[in-house]
Design an enzyme around this catalytic site. Structure first.
Site, PDB file in Angstrom:
ATOM      1  N   GLY A  12     125.143 -29.332   7.516  1.00  0.00           N
ATOM      2  CA  GLY A  12     123.909 -28.558   7.584  1.00  0.00           C
ATOM      3  C   GLY A  12     122.758 -29.276   6.893  1.00  0.00           C
ATOM      4  N   ASP A  13     121.542 -28.763   7.151  1.00  0.00           N
ATOM      5  CA  ASP A  13     120.321 -29.295   6.531  1.00  0.00           C
ATOM      6  C   ASP A  13     120.077 -30.760   6.869  1.00  0.00           C
ATOM      7  OD1 ASP A  13     120.081 -26.760   5.370  1.00  0.00           O
ATOM      8  OD2 ASP A  13     121.301 -27.360   3.660  1.00  0.00           O
ATOM      9  N   LYS A  16     117.601 -30.407  11.433  1.00  0.00           N
ATOM     10  CA  LYS A  16     117.700 -29.939  12.836  1.00  0.00           C
ATOM     11  C   LYS A  16     116.369 -29.344  13.297  1.00  0.00           C
ATOM     12  CE  LYS A  16     121.109 -27.294  11.640  1.00  0.00           C
ATOM     13  NZ  LYS A  16     121.387 -27.832  10.304  1.00  0.00           N
ATOM     14  N   ALA A  39     120.705 -19.719   7.995  1.00  0.00           N
ATOM     15  CA  ALA A  39     120.035 -20.981   8.324  1.00  0.00           C
ATOM     16  C   ALA A  39     118.662 -21.037   7.670  1.00  0.00           C
ATOM     17  CB  ALA A  39     119.875 -21.101   9.835  1.00  0.00           C
ATOM     18  N   GLY A  40     118.220 -22.258   7.392  1.00  0.00           N
ATOM     19  CA  GLY A  40     116.847 -22.471   6.948  1.00  0.00           C
ATOM     20  C   GLY A  40     116.375 -23.758   7.577  1.00  0.00           C
ATOM     21  N   HIS A  41     115.452 -23.668   8.518  1.00  0.00           N
ATOM     22  CA  HIS A  41     114.996 -24.837   9.258  1.00  0.00           C
ATOM     23  C   HIS A  41     113.517 -25.067   8.944  1.00  0.00           C
ATOM     24  CE1 HIS A  41     118.373 -23.776  12.351  1.00  0.00           C
ATOM     25  NE2 HIS A  41     118.836 -24.247  11.237  1.00  0.00           N
ATOM     26  N   THR A  42     113.207 -26.269   8.471  1.00  0.00           N
ATOM     27  CA  THR A  42     111.855 -26.534   7.996  1.00  0.00           C
ATOM     28  C   THR A  42     111.084 -27.411   8.975  1.00  0.00           C
ATOM     29  OG1 THR A  42     112.946 -26.734   5.866  1.00  0.00           O
ATOM     30  CG2 THR A  42     110.604 -27.244   5.916  1.00  0.00           C
ATOM     31  N   ARG A 142     135.332  -5.389  16.659  1.00  0.00           N
ATOM     32  CA  ARG A 142     134.709  -4.389  17.547  1.00  0.00           C
ATOM     33  C   ARG A 142     134.162  -3.190  16.792  1.00  0.00           C
ATOM     34  NH1 ARG A 142     139.972  -4.997  20.362  1.00  0.00           N
ATOM     35  NH2 ARG A 142     140.296  -5.577  18.202  1.00  0.00           N
ATOM     36  N   GLN A 224     123.441 -24.295  11.239  1.00  0.00           N
ATOM     37  CA  GLN A 224     124.561 -24.833  10.442  1.00  0.00           C
ATOM     38  C   GLN A 224     124.986 -26.197  11.023  1.00  0.00           C
ATOM     39  OE1 GLN A 224     124.979 -21.112  11.254  1.00  0.00           O
ATOM     40  NE2 GLN A 224     123.581 -21.170   9.551  1.00  0.00           N
ATOM     41  N   VAL A 299     116.488 -24.125   1.581  1.00  0.00           N
ATOM     42  CA  VAL A 299     115.243 -23.525   2.069  1.00  0.00           C
ATOM     43  C   VAL A 299     115.190 -22.046   1.686  1.00  0.00           C
ATOM     44  CG1 VAL A 299     113.881 -23.018   4.146  1.00  0.00           C
ATOM     45  CG2 VAL A 299     115.247 -25.100   4.039  1.00  0.00           C
ATOM     46  N   LYS A 331     115.585 -38.606   7.632  1.00  0.00           N
ATOM     47  CA  LYS A 331     115.441 -38.877   6.192  1.00  0.00           C
ATOM     48  C   LYS A 331     115.758 -40.327   5.814  1.00  0.00           C
ATOM     49  CE  LYS A 331     115.476 -35.023   3.649  1.00  0.00           C
ATOM     50  NZ  LYS A 331     115.837 -33.753   2.966  1.00  0.00           N
ATOM     51  N   ASP A 333     113.661 -42.525   5.229  1.00  0.00           N
ATOM     52  CA  ASP A 333     112.688 -42.872   4.182  1.00  0.00           C
ATOM     53  C   ASP A 333     113.188 -42.525   2.773  1.00  0.00           C
ATOM     54  OD1 ASP A 333     112.270 -40.165   5.410  1.00  0.00           O
ATOM     55  OD2 ASP A 333     111.087 -39.915   3.585  1.00  0.00           O
ATOM     56  N   GLY A 415     110.013 -39.146   7.542  1.00  0.00           N
ATOM     57  CA  GLY A 415     109.239 -38.229   6.709  1.00  0.00           C
ATOM     58  C   GLY A 415     109.336 -36.846   7.310  1.00  0.00           C
TER      59      GLY A 415
HETATM   60  P1  GDP Z   1     117.872 -28.035   8.936  1.00  0.00           P
HETATM   61  O1  GDP Z   1     118.529 -26.852   8.332  1.00  0.00           O
HETATM   62  O2  GDP Z   1     118.850 -28.975   9.545  1.00  0.00           O
HETATM   63  O3  GDP Z   1     116.759 -27.685   9.886  1.00  0.00           O
HETATM   64  O4  GDP Z   1     117.211 -28.837   7.730  1.00  0.00           O
HETATM   65  P2  GDP Z   1     116.386 -28.210   6.492  1.00  0.00           P
HETATM   66  O5  GDP Z   1     115.021 -27.858   6.959  1.00  0.00           O
HETATM   67  O6  GDP Z   1     117.178 -27.169   5.791  1.00  0.00           O
HETATM   68  O7  GDP Z   1     116.372 -29.452   5.509  1.00  0.00           O
HETATM   69  C1  GDP Z   1     115.788 -30.649   5.866  1.00  0.00           C
HETATM   70  C2  GDP Z   1     114.693 -30.990   4.817  1.00  0.00           C
HETATM   71  O8  GDP Z   1     114.323 -32.327   4.949  1.00  0.00           O
HETATM   72  C3  GDP Z   1     113.421 -30.191   5.027  1.00  0.00           C
HETATM   73  O9  GDP Z   1     112.792 -30.018   3.790  1.00  0.00           O
HETATM   74  C4  GDP Z   1     112.588 -31.107   5.932  1.00  0.00           C
HETATM   75  O10 GDP Z   1     111.188 -30.895   5.787  1.00  0.00           O
HETATM   76  C5  GDP Z   1     112.958 -32.440   5.364  1.00  0.00           C
HETATM   77  N1  GDP Z   1     112.964 -33.534   6.351  1.00  0.00           N
HETATM   78  C6  GDP Z   1     113.337 -33.515   7.655  1.00  0.00           C
HETATM   79  N2  GDP Z   1     113.279 -34.757   8.192  1.00  0.00           N
HETATM   80  C7  GDP Z   1     112.872 -35.574   7.184  1.00  0.00           C
HETATM   81  C8  GDP Z   1     112.639 -36.988   7.090  1.00  0.00           C
HETATM   82  O11 GDP Z   1     112.838 -37.741   8.051  1.00  0.00           O
HETATM   83  N3  GDP Z   1     112.238 -37.461   5.879  1.00  0.00           N
HETATM   84  C9  GDP Z   1     112.051 -36.661   4.789  1.00  0.00           C
HETATM   85  N4  GDP Z   1     111.657 -37.215   3.653  1.00  0.00           N
HETATM   86  N5  GDP Z   1     112.242 -35.336   4.851  1.00  0.00           N
HETATM   87  C10 GDP Z   1     112.656 -34.804   6.026  1.00  0.00           C
HETATM   88  P1  IMO Z   2     121.199 -24.740   8.297  1.00  0.00           P
HETATM   89  O1  IMO Z   2     121.091 -24.193   9.691  1.00  0.00           O
HETATM   90  C1  IMO Z   2     123.758 -25.609   4.888  1.00  0.00           C
HETATM   91  C2  IMO Z   2     126.993 -22.771   4.101  1.00  0.00           C
HETATM   92  C3  IMO Z   2     126.915 -21.979   2.825  1.00  0.00           C
HETATM   93  C4  IMO Z   2     128.390 -21.826   2.505  1.00  0.00           C
HETATM   94  C5  IMO Z   2     129.012 -21.649   3.896  1.00  0.00           C
HETATM   95  C6  IMO Z   2     129.262 -20.194   4.265  1.00  0.00           C
HETATM   96  O2  IMO Z   2     119.951 -24.611   7.507  1.00  0.00           O
HETATM   97  O3  IMO Z   2     121.739 -26.133   8.307  1.00  0.00           O
HETATM   98  P2  IMO Z   2     127.643 -18.244   5.062  1.00  0.00           P
HETATM   99  O4  IMO Z   2     126.495 -17.570   4.356  1.00  0.00           O
HETATM  100  O5  IMO Z   2     127.267 -18.868   6.351  1.00  0.00           O
HETATM  101  O6  IMO Z   2     128.844 -17.357   5.172  1.00  0.00           O
HETATM  102  O7  IMO Z   2     128.091 -19.431   4.058  1.00  0.00           O
HETATM  103  O8  IMO Z   2     128.104 -22.220   4.810  1.00  0.00           O
HETATM  104  N1  IMO Z   2     125.802 -22.665   4.982  1.00  0.00           N
HETATM  105  C7  IMO Z   2     124.899 -23.640   5.121  1.00  0.00           C
HETATM  106  N2  IMO Z   2     124.788 -24.828   4.490  1.00  0.00           N
HETATM  107  N3  IMO Z   2     122.884 -25.268   5.860  1.00  0.00           N
HETATM  108  C8  IMO Z   2     123.008 -24.082   6.509  1.00  0.00           C
HETATM  109  O9  IMO Z   2     122.255 -23.762   7.578  1.00  0.00           O
HETATM  110  C9  IMO Z   2     124.031 -23.193   6.130  1.00  0.00           C
HETATM  111  N4  IMO Z   2     124.413 -21.963   6.537  1.00  0.00           N
HETATM  112  C10 IMO Z   2     125.518 -21.660   5.845  1.00  0.00           C
HETATM  113  O10 IMO Z   2     126.216 -22.668   1.819  1.00  0.00           O
HETATM  114  O11 IMO Z   2     128.891 -23.028   1.975  1.00  0.00           O
HETATM  115 MG    MG Z   3     118.675 -25.845   6.508  1.00  0.00          MG
END
Ligand code: GDP
Ligand code: IMO
Ligand code: MG
Length: 426
Positions: A12-13, A16, A39-42, A142, A224, A299, A331, A333, A415
């Site tokens: 994750g993170d 995406k 999820a947390g997508h930035t 269910r 995830q 996030v 990432k 960079d 970046g």
């Molecule tokens: P996701 O859950 O897969 O969408 O990823 P997150 O948003 O949780 O975490 C990715 C973090 O890296 C966020 O803070 C993005 O702004 C940052 N990010 C994404 N791509 C890049 C990159 O190429 N370089 C840098 N420095 N940061 C990035």
């Molecule tokens: P994105 O979409 C990173 C992790 C949690 C925990 C496990 C189970 O931003 O990549 P849950 O609340 O789903 O039952 O937790 O999964 N987890 C993530 N780790 N990025 C995520 O989403 C996640 N969503 C759940 O930290 O280990």
């Molecule tokens: Mg995330």
């Protein structure tokens, strides 16, 4: 009827959201197929940061229809709050469509997630405490409530009553929680929440198929990642859904034949949040440096992410599990100032070398990384946009990964900003 899938290949993170934001330019619809507000997508656009939990990452383009498909579990208040935040920033969310088959994450799911984690103590999973596990468990048992039930008060009341018949004794007798009153909860949802949510609720299966039949390109967005997958991840330290690409079919109601592209998203190193094994984890100042430069904090939850070197064993496995046709590397960079960079190319388990993940968790726990060390490029990549401008040592790192993984890296992100990427190859 071409369609693409964007899927996380690590824990994750990976970035995406930002990759989907880049790829969505070519699509008319972005369809989230699983997960919930764990999820947390930035996305970072013109210096402004958008942190999305439920709303698909294509929302910022007015020509994209964002779809929350049936495989997603939705906390309606979180969805409404996310819409409100986006609209305050000038983003029109009226195009958002939510499947009537989406299950709701209810307050008792969240309470159960929190209480069960607290009760497990050291054995906790480290969930996001959002109620995701209990909501998917109710779906399978269910006992879940779906979006469509908000439009059918007698059924909604009946389903809530049945769910609480099951949950209240657990909440009260095991966790010492007062439990929830079914009538009060149903009244609140039907009068306060349903009128605000229902305008977004449609038959997303028809919507998606109509677009496919018009020949439009659709992008399916996973949340995830592969190793948080309840079947293929590091069970039990996983989420309760199937992020792998194959689940896009179930989570959105399409057949496998519609997909011609699976983009695996890989971070240039690796992080994990929550508990579970992590072969290349770094506990030293190199790990701290990855966390600080990469701003590796959750996030939503603000938790520090556990850092480690790139693990080619995991990504090779992820390429198999998802059928990745190409990769997007994010990432890069973050490694700009490192003198040398390690890549785990194999695991050593009881004297035997593994190029793919061992089948059994007990073996994974014993795995030792076999590293190859590469020289760092020690140059700022963040302003580069052309592949020809990349320093030789950065090219060598990318080519080394490609060689290890056997799949092309088509996009390299340098970046967090929307424009900070380089397209490689055709
Ligand atoms: P996701 O859950 O897969 O969408 O990823 P997150 O948003 O949780 O975490 C990715 C973090 O890296 C966020 O803070 C993005 O702004 C940052 N990010 C994404 N791509 C890049 C990159 O190429 N370089 C840098 N420095 N940061 C990035
Ligand atoms: P994105 O979409 C990173 C992790 C949690 C925990 C496990 C189970 O931003 O990549 P849950 O609340 O789903 O039952 O937790 O999964 N987890 C993530 N780790 N990025 C995520 O989403 C996640 N969503 C759940 O930290 O280990
Ligand atoms: Mg995330």
């Amino acid at each position: 009827m071409p369609a693409s899938i964007a899927v996380g290949t690590q824990w994750g993170d990976e970035g995406k959201g930002r990759v989907v934001d880049v790829v969505a330019k070519e699509a008319t619809m972005v369809v989230r197929y699983q997960g919930g507000h764990n999820a947390g997508h930035t996305l970072v656009v013109d210096g402004e940061t958008f942190a999305l939990q439920l709303i698909p990452s294509g929302i910022l383009y007015d020509f994209v229809t964002p779809v929350i498909a049936n495989g997603v579990v939705v906390e309606p208040l979180v969805m409404l709050a996310e819409i409100a935040t986006l609209e305050r920033k000038g983003v029109d969310c009226s195009r958002l469509k939510v499947s009537s088959h989406c299950h709701l994450v209810m307050p008792y799911h969240q309470a159960l997630d929190e209480l069960s984690e607290a009760r497990l103590g050291d054995a906790k999973l480290g969930t996001t405490k959002r109620g995701i596990g209990p909501a998917y468990a109710d779906k399978a048992a269910r006992l879940g409530v779906r979006m469509e039930h908000l439009d059918d008060p007698p059924t909604f009341r009946r389903m809530i009553a049945a769910a609480l018949l099951d949950k209240n004794p657990i909440l009260r007798d095991i966790h010492g929680h007062p439990g929830f009153d079914p009538d009060e909860l149903a009244d609140h949802y039907l009068t306060e929440i349903a009128p605000k949510v229902l305008p977004y609720v449609v038959d997303t299966v028809s919507l998606v198929h109509d677009a496919l039949e018009r020949g439009e390109r659709l992008l399916f967005e996973g949340a995830q990642a592969t190793f948080l997958d309840v079947d293929h991840g590091t069970y039990p330290f996983v989420t309760s859904s199937n992020p792998v690409a194959g689940f896009a079919t179930v989570g959105a109601g399409v057949g496998p034949g519609v997909f011609d592209q699976v983009i695996g998203i890989v971070k240039a190193y690796i992080t994990r949040v929550g508990s579970g094994p992590f072969t290349t984890e770094l506990f030293d100042e190199t790990g701290d440096k990855l966390v600080e430069i990469g701003r590796e904090y959750g996030v939503n939850t603000g938790r520090r992410r556990r850092p480690g070197w790139f693990d080619a064993v995991m990504v090779r496995q992820a390429i198999r599990l998802n059928g990745c046709t190409e990769l997007a590397l994010t990432k890069l960079d973050v490694l700009d100032t490192f003198e040398s960079i390690k890549v785990c190319v194999a695991y050593e388990i009881d004297g035997v070398e593994f190029r793919y993940l061992p089948d059994r968790f007990t073996d994974l726990e014993k795995a030792k990384p076999v590293y190859v060390e590469l020289p760092g490029w020690q140059q700022d990549l963040t302003n580069l946009r052309e592949v020809a401008d990349l320093p030789d040592l950065a090219v060598s790192y990318v080519e080394f990964l490609e060689d290890q993984l056997g799949v092309s890296i088509r996009l390299v992100c340098v970046g967090p900003g929307r424009e900070q990427y380089i397209v490689r190859g055709p």
